[in-house]
Scaffold this motif. Sequence first.
Motif, PDB file in Angstrom:
ATOM      1  N   ASN A 202       0.737  -1.401  -0.058  1.00 53.33           N
ATOM      2  CA  ASN A 202       0.141  -0.132   0.164  1.00 53.33           C
ATOM      3  C   ASN A 202       0.877   1.340  -0.133  1.00 53.33           C
ATOM      4  OD1 ASN A 202      -2.296  -1.630  -0.016  1.00 53.33           O
ATOM      5  ND2 ASN A 202      -2.775  -1.328   2.029  1.00 53.33           N
ATOM      6  N   LEU A 205       1.913   1.831  -3.539  1.00 48.97           N
ATOM      7  CA  LEU A 205       0.628   2.125  -4.171  1.00 48.97           C
ATOM      8  C   LEU A 205       0.557   3.803  -3.997  1.00 48.97           C
ATOM      9  CD1 LEU A 205      -1.850   1.959  -5.921  1.00 48.97           C
ATOM     10  CD2 LEU A 205      -2.992   1.324  -4.045  1.00 48.97           C
ATOM     11  N   ALA A 228      -4.604   7.345  -0.759  1.00 47.96           N
ATOM     12  CA  ALA A 228      -4.809   5.891  -1.272  1.00 47.96           C
ATOM     13  C   ALA A 228      -4.063   4.840  -0.541  1.00 47.96           C
ATOM     14  CB  ALA A 228      -3.933   6.293  -2.629  1.00 47.96           C
ATOM     15  N   ASN A 232      -6.910   1.864   0.853  1.00 47.46           N
ATOM     16  CA  ASN A 232      -6.518   0.405   0.202  1.00 47.46           C
ATOM     17  C   ASN A 232      -6.496  -0.603   1.256  1.00 47.46           C
ATOM     18  OD1 ASN A 232      -6.220  -0.456  -2.429  1.00 47.46           O
ATOM     19  ND2 ASN A 232      -4.247  -1.439  -1.658  1.00 47.46           N
ATOM     20  N   PRO A 239     -10.895   1.741  -2.393  1.00 52.59           N
ATOM     21  CA  PRO A 239     -10.668   2.337  -3.831  1.00 52.59           C
ATOM     22  C   PRO A 239     -11.846   2.918  -4.551  1.00 52.59           C
ATOM     23  CG  PRO A 239      -9.643   0.130  -3.574  1.00 52.59           C
ATOM     24  CD  PRO A 239     -10.643   0.287  -2.131  1.00 52.59           C
ATOM     25  N   ASN A 270      -4.402   0.683  -9.011  1.00 53.30           N
ATOM     26  CA  ASN A 270      -4.899  -0.091  -8.274  1.00 53.30           C
ATOM     27  C   ASN A 270      -5.142  -1.613  -8.881  1.00 53.30           C
ATOM     28  OD1 ASN A 270      -7.991  -1.363  -6.971  1.00 53.30           O
ATOM     29  ND2 ASN A 270      -6.602  -0.332  -5.281  1.00 53.30           N
ATOM     30  N   GLU A 273      -1.770  -3.344  -8.742  1.00 51.18           N
ATOM     31  CA  GLU A 273      -1.481  -3.845  -7.376  1.00 51.18           C
ATOM     32  C   GLU A 273      -2.417  -5.070  -6.946  1.00 51.18           C
ATOM     33  OE1 GLU A 273      -2.810  -4.196  -3.571  1.00 51.18           O
ATOM     34  OE2 GLU A 273      -3.866  -2.751  -4.932  1.00 51.18           O
TER      35      GLU A 273
END
Length: 338
Positions: A202, A205, A228, A232, A239, A270, A273
């Motif tokens: 995360n 991300l 974000a 997450n 999201p 996203n 990921e």
Amino acid sequence: MLNSMLSDRAIRIMLVILTTLALCLALYVSKSVMAPAVFAVVVGIVVSPIADRLHRIGVARVLIASSLLLFSCAIIVLLFLSLEPLISSVVEDLPKIKREIKSWVYMLSGLLRGIEAISQEIEETVGSGAGAQDLATGFPTLMDALWVAPNFGAQVFIFIGTLFFFVLTRNDIYAAAGPLGKRLYRAEHDVARYFAAVTMVNAGLGLATAIGLAAIGIESAWIWGLAAMLLNFVLYLGPLVMIAGLTFVGMTQLGGAAAVMPPALFLALNITEAQFVTPSIVGHHLHISPLVVFLAIVFGLWIWGPVGAIVALPALLWAGQLLRTASAEPKMNETPVA
């Protein structure tokens, strides 16, 4: 005989249903106490590897509990303070968002000439006069804040006390539980490792989101990257909230067709990921059905609000690992028959 068996089975099913309903009602009624307590236990489980390492090098339990309490509370406070400018900017940009929505309404009304009545209703809904007044009345007043403050203070006190005493007496509790304590320890160890890996993912991300948003000219990109990262942790719902927020940012800072660039960027990151990065780093040793995860998060959100959505996945993973260790234990203890 058959009728007796059917009646006993029906009674057991009814008892299970009534017990489930009573448990849900109890969790809902006690949310002001149980939500911060369970959240504190989840935080204690996540930081348990640090507590174990400090204990092995000879640090006193009181110092471990106190230091981890201060560290956890400081991280939570810093995260909220970091997100405060984001919330303020969203509130300040509400008139811009309304104007952008209004321009979109005009564009749609020009394309869809057959539904002028519907477009007029939409325009009235997002009009500048009544809409601004409704938004103003939607914010809490000083009396509302004074009413909520004691309840919030009590929940903070419950969180602090539960986290401190859980970290302080965790080993004693597990030792007193006997064989169950060993399963509890293994379950929390697996969950803590999982969340350490997920935190790294995360964080990556969030960093990628901040860099991407800064590249397309979004202001306060690092704050959106932090958001974000935090959102997450709440699968599916987090999201979606992030995409909605970035859509509003695109409306206010870019406008027009470029407004879809920020949410599209985050959606691409996203998906990358979720489909490639997380499975390769975390693996599938804690795999749970996506439907079960989604229903657990929705249930937690319904019972305890945002805190319930946060603790739903850790509690589900902990319970799943506990059941796995319990089912695997007899197999490990089996001895060959001569």
